[in-house]
Design a protein around this motif. Structure first.
Motif, PDB file in Angstrom:
ATOM      1  N   UNK A   1      -4.082 -24.125  49.720  1.00  0.00           N
ATOM      2  CA  UNK A   1      -2.873 -24.927  49.906  1.00  0.00           C
ATOM      3  C   UNK A   1      -1.918 -24.191  50.836  1.00  0.00           C
ATOM      4  N   UNK A   2      -1.376 -24.906  51.825  1.00  0.00           N
ATOM      5  CA  UNK A   2      -0.406 -24.329  52.743  1.00  0.00           C
ATOM      6  C   UNK A   2       0.887 -25.123  52.744  1.00  0.00           C
ATOM      7  N   UNK A   3       1.999 -24.436  52.855  1.00  0.00           N
ATOM      8  CA  UNK A   3       3.320 -25.069  52.885  1.00  0.00           C
ATOM      9  C   UNK A   3       3.811 -25.159  54.317  1.00  0.00           C
ATOM     10  N   UNK A   4       4.304 -26.345  54.712  1.00  0.00           N
ATOM     11  CA  UNK A   4       4.846 -26.532  56.047  1.00  0.00           C
ATOM     12  C   UNK A   4       5.972 -27.553  55.977  1.00  0.00           C
TER      13      UNK A   4
ATOM     14  N   UNK B   1     -11.691 -20.530  54.467  1.00  0.00           N
ATOM     15  CA  UNK B   1     -11.734 -19.536  53.401  1.00  0.00           C
ATOM     16  C   UNK B   1     -10.592 -19.796  52.429  1.00  0.00           C
ATOM     17  N   UNK B   2     -10.895 -19.752  51.135  1.00  0.00           N
ATOM     18  CA  UNK B   2      -9.861 -20.010  50.132  1.00  0.00           C
ATOM     19  C   UNK B   2      -9.453 -18.740  49.392  1.00  0.00           C
ATOM     20  N   UNK B   3      -9.872 -17.565  49.898  1.00  0.00           N
ATOM     21  CA  UNK B   3      -9.491 -16.321  49.243  1.00  0.00           C
ATOM     22  C   UNK B   3      -8.258 -15.686  49.868  1.00  0.00           C
TER      23      UNK B   3
ATOM     24  N   UNK C   1      -0.336 -25.105  60.616  1.00  0.00           N
ATOM     25  CA  UNK C   1      -0.975 -24.247  59.625  1.00  0.00           C
ATOM     26  C   UNK C   1      -2.287 -23.718  60.187  1.00  0.00           C
ATOM     27  N   UNK C   2      -2.600 -22.475  59.851  1.00  0.00           N
ATOM     28  CA  UNK C   2      -3.828 -21.846  60.326  1.00  0.00           C
ATOM     29  C   UNK C   2      -4.578 -21.216  59.153  1.00  0.00           C
ATOM     30  N   UNK C   3      -5.874 -21.484  59.097  1.00  0.00           N
ATOM     31  CA  UNK C   3      -6.758 -20.856  58.121  1.00  0.00           C
ATOM     32  C   UNK C   3      -7.842 -20.069  58.856  1.00  0.00           C
ATOM     33  N   UNK C   4      -8.328 -18.998  58.242  1.00  0.00           N
ATOM     34  CA  UNK C   4      -9.558 -18.374  58.716  1.00  0.00           C
ATOM     35  C   UNK C   4     -10.723 -19.184  58.157  1.00  0.00           C
TER      36      UNK C   4
END
Length: 251
Positions: free
Chosen positions: A10-13, A67-69, A79-82
């Motif tokens: 989950x990301x906050x923006x 990745x969720x870790x 938002x950016x995820x690896x």
């Protein structure tokens, strides 16, 4: 009814369309690291009062598994995820982006040293971070006990920002035993705030030393989780998975 969730990030923006803070949720309904198959869904949750959230907009699945870790980074409303190289067709790492204004996912290639992934038992862990208003990719190398930090430049290329060397740091900053991630950087002298589980430290690049700022080790609340956050404006909370599962089981 009980909901089994294989994984969640989950990301906050801030949503410029609704003029409210929003949570972007990516949920794995199923994933199998042996077959590399997975099923993920994503949505935008509108932040309400008193911790209540409602699903505002269902999104297309992200182009790569994320990745969720580690939490995503938010830079300029994106938002950016690896990515998670253990799943899907690609066996290399990349950065998955989501622009809340356009409701669109995209993929940003990683620096070659971070994109390379040696297998499911690889000890080199990658993550993303927002430092000084820019996106950074971080590669943790337990063998060298160092963090290799890269900055995404305006032209789209990556440049090495710094190498954070943790040899000689106080106990708790060993990458072989703990995850250590950068949280913020001082624009004047380049000192970096580090999170290491139950410790917060300050890294001095000139001296290549780490000084403890806060530790829960040896205190009465040492068993509690330390969740550091950098506050820039008002934030919204996200209900923990356990509480949500309890509500669903009672429905």
């Amino acid at each position: 009814m009980h909901e089994e969730v294989a994984g969640r990030s989950v990301g906050l923006t801030f949503d410029p369309l609704s003029r409210q803070h929003a949570l972007v949720e990516i949920v794995y309904r199923a994933r199998d690291f042996s077959s590399r198959r997975y099923f993920a869904v994503s949505a935008i949750l509108r932040c309400g009062n008193y911790g209540h959230h409602s699903r505002d907009y269902v999104l297309a699945p992200p182009p790569l598994p994320v990745a969720d870790d580690a939490p995503p980074a938010c830079v300029g409303g994106v938002l950016y995820w690896m990515s998670d190289p253990r799943l899907g067709r690609s066996r290399e790492r990349a950065v998955v982006s989501f622009d809340v204004a356009t409701r669109a996912f995209d993929v940003v290639p990683c620096p070659p040293c971070i994109a390379a992934w040696s297998g499911i038992t690889s000890p080199r862990r990658a993550s993303v971070a927002e430092l000084g208003g820019a996106l950074h990719a971080v590669l943790a190398d337990p063998a060298a006990n160092s963090l290799d930090v890269w900055r995404l430049e305006r032209g789209g290329g990556w440049g090495r920002a710094c190498v954070i060397r943790l040899d000689g740091a106080p106990p708790g900053y060993d990458l072989g035993a703990n995850d250590v991630v950068p949280l913020a950087v001082d624009p004047d002298d380049g000192r970096v705030v580090l999170s290491a589980g139950r410790r917060i430290g300050l890294y001095d690049p000139a001296e290549q030393t780490v000084r403890d700022l806060r530790s829960l080790e040896g205190t009465e609340d040492g068993a509690a989780a330390l969740v550091p956050m950098v506050y820039e404006e008002s934030l919204a909370c996200y209900p923990c998975r356990r509480a949500r599962a309890r509500r669903l089981s009672q429905s």
